[in-house]
Motif scaffolding. Structure first.
Motif, mmCIF file in Angstrom:
data_model
loop_
_atom_site.group_PDB
_atom_site.id
_atom_site.type_symbol
_atom_site.label_atom_id
_atom_site.label_comp_id
_atom_site.label_asym_id
_atom_site.label_seq_id
_atom_site.Cartn_x
_atom_site.Cartn_y
_atom_site.Cartn_z
ATOM 1 N N LYS A 14 -3.256 28.216 49.037
ATOM 2 C CA LYS A 14 -2.694 27.215 48.129
ATOM 3 C C LYS A 14 -3.667 26.956 46.989
ATOM 4 C CE LYS A 14 -4.379 22.969 50.218
ATOM 5 N NZ LYS A 14 -4.036 21.631 50.611
ATOM 6 N N ILE A 15 -3.123 26.417 45.946
ATOM 7 C CA ILE A 15 -3.937 25.946 44.830
ATOM 8 C C ILE A 15 -4.222 24.485 45.141
ATOM 9 C CG2 ILE A 15 -4.021 25.507 42.352
ATOM 10 C CD1 ILE A 15 -3.918 28.488 43.080
ATOM 11 N N ASN A 16 -5.494 24.134 45.276
ATOM 12 C CA ASN A 16 -5.837 22.745 45.576
ATOM 13 C C ASN A 16 -5.587 21.848 44.372
ATOM 14 O OD1 ASN A 16 -6.760 23.444 48.188
ATOM 15 N ND2 ASN A 16 -8.728 24.045 47.328
ATOM 16 N N ASN A 89 3.207 22.079 44.029
ATOM 17 C CA ASN A 89 2.340 20.902 44.124
ATOM 18 C C ASN A 89 2.005 20.439 42.698
ATOM 19 O OD1 ASN A 89 0.772 18.919 45.239
ATOM 20 N ND2 ASN A 89 -0.879 20.281 45.895
ATOM 21 N N PRO A 90 3.028 19.985 41.947
ATOM 22 C CA PRO A 90 2.888 19.797 40.494
ATOM 23 C C PRO A 90 1.949 18.685 40.039
ATOM 24 C CG PRO A 90 4.973 18.910 41.252
ATOM 25 C CD PRO A 90 4.355 19.608 42.418
ATOM 26 N N GLU A 91 1.600 17.764 40.901
ATOM 27 C CA GLU A 91 0.753 16.661 40.455
ATOM 28 C C GLU A 91 -0.655 16.754 41.025
ATOM 29 O OE1 GLU A 91 2.668 12.893 40.329
ATOM 30 O OE2 GLU A 91 4.433 13.762 39.396
ATOM 31 N N ASP A 94 -7.122 17.312 39.117
ATOM 32 C CA ASP A 94 -8.376 16.569 39.242
ATOM 33 C C ASP A 94 -9.209 16.778 37.976
ATOM 34 O OD1 ASP A 94 -9.589 19.086 39.534
ATOM 35 O OD2 ASP A 94 -10.540 18.619 41.436
ATOM 36 N N ILE A 95 -10.392 16.175 37.968
ATOM 37 C CA ILE A 95 -11.286 16.267 36.818
ATOM 38 C C ILE A 95 -12.565 16.980 37.254
ATOM 39 C CG2 ILE A 95 -12.586 14.948 35.081
ATOM 40 C CD1 ILE A 95 -9.532 14.634 34.888
ATOM 41 N N GLY A 158 -8.905 26.729 44.190
ATOM 42 C CA GLY A 158 -8.177 27.168 45.362
ATOM 43 C C GLY A 158 -9.038 28.110 46.166
ATOM 44 N N LEU A 159 -8.581 28.430 47.355
ATOM 45 C CA LEU A 159 -9.252 29.431 48.167
ATOM 46 C C LEU A 159 -8.519 30.742 47.960
ATOM 47 C CD1 LEU A 159 -9.869 27.423 51.450
ATOM 48 C CD2 LEU A 159 -11.510 27.970 49.633
#
Length: 184
Positions: A14-16, A89-91, A94-95, A158-159
């Motif tokens: 997944k893309i974190n 997971n559109p939202e 992070d910064i 992401g991993l």
């Protein structure tokens, strides 16, 4: 020679986060008002929308792990998979890769540049076909103020798995560049 690896995604990966960063590894920045920077696309001050490049195909990105240096690159297939995972997971934003979701930042659109289909974002004409772009609506006023002064692009967190195949198209270029590195 510094090795180059393709990034691959497995179905369970997944893309974190899509991270908003000062120095995006892809080298592409948002437009910062009247200051042109490398390539630019859009920071819509009236609508509070940021748009920019997330990742381009076959563009080597230098990574360091301890004393080891290597390049990673994304294929067009991997980029399509990344786009799907961002949509799922559109939202997740992070910064500076801090791992803390920012509230009130909403994915508006995500697309892959495809000149044959006339999907060619203004300001990114030199980005290759297969490049992934996104636009986010920023309702978080603190973040919006930060975008005016110091956060300039996207990066993904992401991993991923690294394919051991080198990018043959770039092998000769990197051999030449490494020779120049050793000239004093």
């Amino acid at each position: 020679m510094i090795p180059i690896y393709y990034v691959t995604l497995n179905p369970e990966d997944k893309i974190n986060f899509v991270s908003i960063v000062e120095n995006p590894a892809n080298g592409s920045f948002f437009e910062k008002f009247s200051e042109p920077m490398k390539e630019q696309f859009s920071l819509d001050t009236e609508k509070q929308i940021i748009t920019g490049l997330i990742v381009s195909p076959d563009a080597p990105i230098l990574r360091k792990k301890g004393d080891q240096e290597y390049y990673v690159a994304f294929s067009e297939d991997s980029i399509r998979e990344i786009a799907k995972k961002i949509i799922d997971n559109p939202e997740a934003v992070d910064i500076q890769h801090n791992g803390k979701k920012v509230d009130d930042v909403h994915l508006l659109e995500i697309y892959i540049k495809d000149s044959a289909r006339n999907i060619n974002p203004k300001g990114f004409e030199s980005a290759p076909d297969g490049s992934l772009f996104a636009s986010y609506k920023v309702d978080n006023l603190k973040l919006w103020e930060g975008l005016k002064t110091g956060l300039f692009g996207f990066s993904i967190d992401g991993l991923f798995h690294l394919d051991n195949s080198e990018l043959d198209d770039y092998k000769e270029i990197y051999e030449i560049l490494n020779k120049f590195k050793n000239i004093k």
